[in-house]
Design a protein around this motif. Structure first.
Motif, short mmCIF file in Angstrom:
data_model
loop_
_atom_site.label_atom_id
_atom_site.label_comp_id
_atom_site.label_asym_id
_atom_site.label_seq_id
_atom_site.Cartn_x
_atom_site.Cartn_y
_atom_site.Cartn_z
N GLY A 16 25.31 72.09 41.13
CA GLY A 16 25.88 72.62 42.36
C GLY A 16 26.93 71.70 42.95
N ALA A 17 26.72 70.39 42.85
CA ALA A 17 27.70 69.43 43.33
C ALA A 17 28.99 69.49 42.52
CB ALA A 17 27.11 68.02 43.28
N ALA A 18 28.86 69.55 41.19
CA ALA A 18 30.04 69.57 40.32
C ALA A 18 30.87 70.84 40.52
CB ALA A 18 29.60 69.45 38.87
N VAL A 19 30.20 71.97 40.66
CA VAL A 19 30.93 73.23 40.86
C VAL A 19 31.63 73.22 42.21
CG1 VAL A 19 30.67 75.73 41.14
CG2 VAL A 19 29.46 74.54 39.30
N GLY A 20 30.96 72.74 43.25
CA GLY A 20 31.62 72.63 44.54
C GLY A 20 32.84 71.74 44.47
N ASP A 21 32.71 70.63 43.77
CA ASP A 21 33.82 69.70 43.58
C ASP A 21 35.01 70.40 42.91
OD1 ASP A 21 35.34 67.36 43.18
OD2 ASP A 21 34.24 66.83 41.36
N ALA A 22 34.73 71.13 41.83
CA ALA A 22 35.80 71.80 41.09
C ALA A 22 36.46 72.90 41.91
CB ALA A 22 35.24 72.37 39.79
N LEU A 23 35.68 73.61 42.71
CA LEU A 23 36.26 74.66 43.54
C LEU A 23 37.13 74.09 44.65
CD1 LEU A 23 34.23 76.51 42.02
CD2 LEU A 23 33.77 77.63 44.20
N GLY A 24 36.72 72.94 45.20
CA GLY A 24 37.47 72.36 46.30
C GLY A 24 38.70 71.58 45.89
N GLY A 25 38.70 71.08 44.65
CA GLY A 25 39.80 70.22 44.20
C GLY A 25 41.19 70.77 44.40
N PRO A 26 41.46 72.02 43.99
CA PRO A 26 42.85 72.52 44.06
C PRO A 26 43.38 72.75 45.48
CG PRO A 26 41.34 74.23 43.31
CD PRO A 26 40.58 72.95 43.29
N VAL A 27 42.49 72.79 46.48
CA VAL A 27 42.97 73.01 47.85
C VAL A 27 42.71 71.80 48.74
CG1 VAL A 27 42.90 75.52 47.74
CG2 VAL A 27 40.83 74.28 48.40
N GLU A 28 42.31 70.69 48.14
CA GLU A 28 42.05 69.48 48.91
C GLU A 28 43.31 69.05 49.66
OE1 GLU A 28 40.86 64.77 48.15
OE2 GLU A 28 41.32 66.09 46.47
N GLY A 29 43.11 68.68 50.93
CA GLY A 29 44.21 68.15 51.71
C GLY A 29 44.96 69.16 52.55
N ALA A 58 54.53 67.59 41.10
CA ALA A 58 54.58 67.96 42.51
C ALA A 58 53.81 66.95 43.36
CB ALA A 58 54.01 69.35 42.71
N ARG A 59 54.46 66.42 44.35
CA ARG A 59 53.81 65.52 45.29
C ARG A 59 53.23 66.35 46.43
NH1 ARG A 59 52.15 61.26 43.42
NH2 ARG A 59 52.19 60.28 45.47
N PRO A 60 52.10 65.95 47.01
CA PRO A 60 51.40 64.68 46.79
C PRO A 60 50.26 64.76 45.79
CG PRO A 60 50.52 65.75 48.72
CD PRO A 60 51.58 66.67 48.18
N ILE A 61 50.25 65.79 44.95
CA ILE A 61 49.13 65.99 44.02
C ILE A 61 49.30 65.21 42.72
CG2 ILE A 61 47.73 67.69 42.81
CD1 ILE A 61 47.64 67.88 45.85
N ALA A 62 50.52 65.16 42.18
CA ALA A 62 50.77 64.54 40.88
C ALA A 62 50.16 63.16 40.79
CB ALA A 62 52.29 64.46 40.65
#
Length: 382
Positions: A16-29, A58-62
């Motif tokens: 559950g932690a890993a899936v939440g992490d992966a879902l949140g990663g692309p919209v972090e920030g 692409a900054r600031p993600i790259a």
């Protein structure tokens, strides 16, 4: 309904932690508004990188490939801590970080999903985590004090779920152990959050645990600004029955305790400094989303994701707690399968291994307790 077993809860927690992490990663920030504009509404599952094919530059993600089911450093650090437990097979302290976690980060190449390459974990983790290596490996600082001077953020809290698993059902013990472990990484409210998050995970393992009981156990242990922030956010969350209506109110509730400020990518001058009055943002919001989502994995984790800001860590925390509450079946199987495939990670075996360690540690605790009881009984009889 059957009560989930220790192994089932451990799997639910780490997956559950890993899936939440992966879902949140692309919209972090980003803000909830920016996320909704980019994706044509709220995120409802695994999504592509925010900048699509331009993620490499692409900054600031790259240069990180955040999205497409890739886990981030939250999960990499969580699995690294599991490996430490596999070696020590007992409770951990700051010296275990020095003796085992630091060598793991700098000595063994592993697949890093966001880099799409095999590399040392040190080459992916954030500067606040690299601090551990700099202070302990190069600076030879006492591990118990190595966290002093680091920026105060969620870096230690985000990977403390394994401490809660090993202390399943005993929030107080999880809190104390996580504080010791996190001393090598963080100070002030960053270290406090690590203890409280581990306690929340341990609380979720109790048979019959609920989101409310988890929050109650967390509040019973939390100190200073961390406690005040959790109280404020969770009181606000009880007025909501879905994440959509809770997004703005939860941010408003945690804002007085958050040092980063309204612009996540432009922290205030007082950001991340030690304080007894402040709190990290991620843990209170994760607990708030746990309540607003009534312990439902999709609702709690998607609320954490669409909240934005440091949402991969928020979703890591809420996902870990919900998974521990309800077991592996709580985590949507299509999400977990895709995250495992895309990240090239076995999400289940580390959890099964950690549950085995938890059983061994519990047996040792029982033996130690009985030895103490015998010694004290003899002493008291004199």
């Amino acid at each position: 309904m059957t009560t989930p077993t220790l192994e089932d809860r451990a799997t639910g927690c780490l997956v559950g932690a890993a899936v939440g992490d992966a879902l949140g990663g692309p919209v972090e920030g980003w803000t909830p508004e920016a996320i909704a504009e980019r994706h044509g509404g709220r995120v409802r599952g695994i999504v592509e990188p925010f900048f699509k094919d331009e993620w490499r530059t692409a900054r600031p993600i790259a240069p990180y490939h955040k999205g497409d089911g890739h886990v981030t450093d939250d999960t990499l650090m969580t699995h690294a801590l599991v490996r430490v437990y596999e070696k020590v097979r007992d409770h951990l302290d700051a010296y275990a970080v020095a003796d085992h976690l630091v060598p793991d980060l700098i000595g063994t190449p592993r697949w890093i999903p966001e880099l799409e390459a095999e590399a040392l974990p040190l080459q992916r983790i954030f500067l606040a985590e690299k601090w551990i290596v700099a202070r302990i490996h190069y600076g030879h600082v006492d591990p118990r004090e190595a966290g002093v001077g680091n920026i105060v953020n969620c870096g230690a809290a985000m990977y403390m779920a394994p401490v809660g698993v090993v202390n399943a059902g005993n929030p107080g013990a999880a809190y104390a152990e996580a504080l010791d472990v996190a001393g090598a990484h963080q100070s002030s409210y960053g270290r406090e959050a690590a203890g409280v998050f581990a306690a929340a995970v341990a609380s979720a393992f109790k048979p019959g645990a609920t989101p409310s009981s988890v929050v109650s156990d967390a509040l019973a242990l939390a100190k200073d600004g961390t406690r005040a922030a959790i109280e404020a956010v969770c009181e606000t969350a009880t007025a909501h029955s879905d994440f959509e209506s809770a997004l703005a109110p939860l941010r408003a509730a945690v804002a007085p305790f958050d040092t980063v400020g309204p612009e996540y990518r432009q922290p205030s001058l007082g950001a991340r400094r030690p304080s007894r009055l402040h709190s990290i943002e991620e843990l209170p919001v994760a607990l708030g989303m746990l309540l607003a989502g009534a312990g439902d994995y999709r609702e709690s984790v998607l609320g954490s994701v669409n909240y934005g800001r440091d949402c991969d860590s928020i979703a890591t925390m809420s996902g870990a707690i919900v998974g521990a509450l309800s077991g592996a079946a709580a985590v949507p199987a299509d999400w977990s399968a895709e995250v495992a495939r895309a990240s090239r990670l076995d999400l289940v075996t580390p959890a099964e291994s950690l549950a085995s360690v938890a059983r061994e540690v519990y047996a040792k605790d029982v033996d130690r307790r009985r030895a103490h009881e015998a010694a004290f009984a003899a002493l008291a009889a004199v």
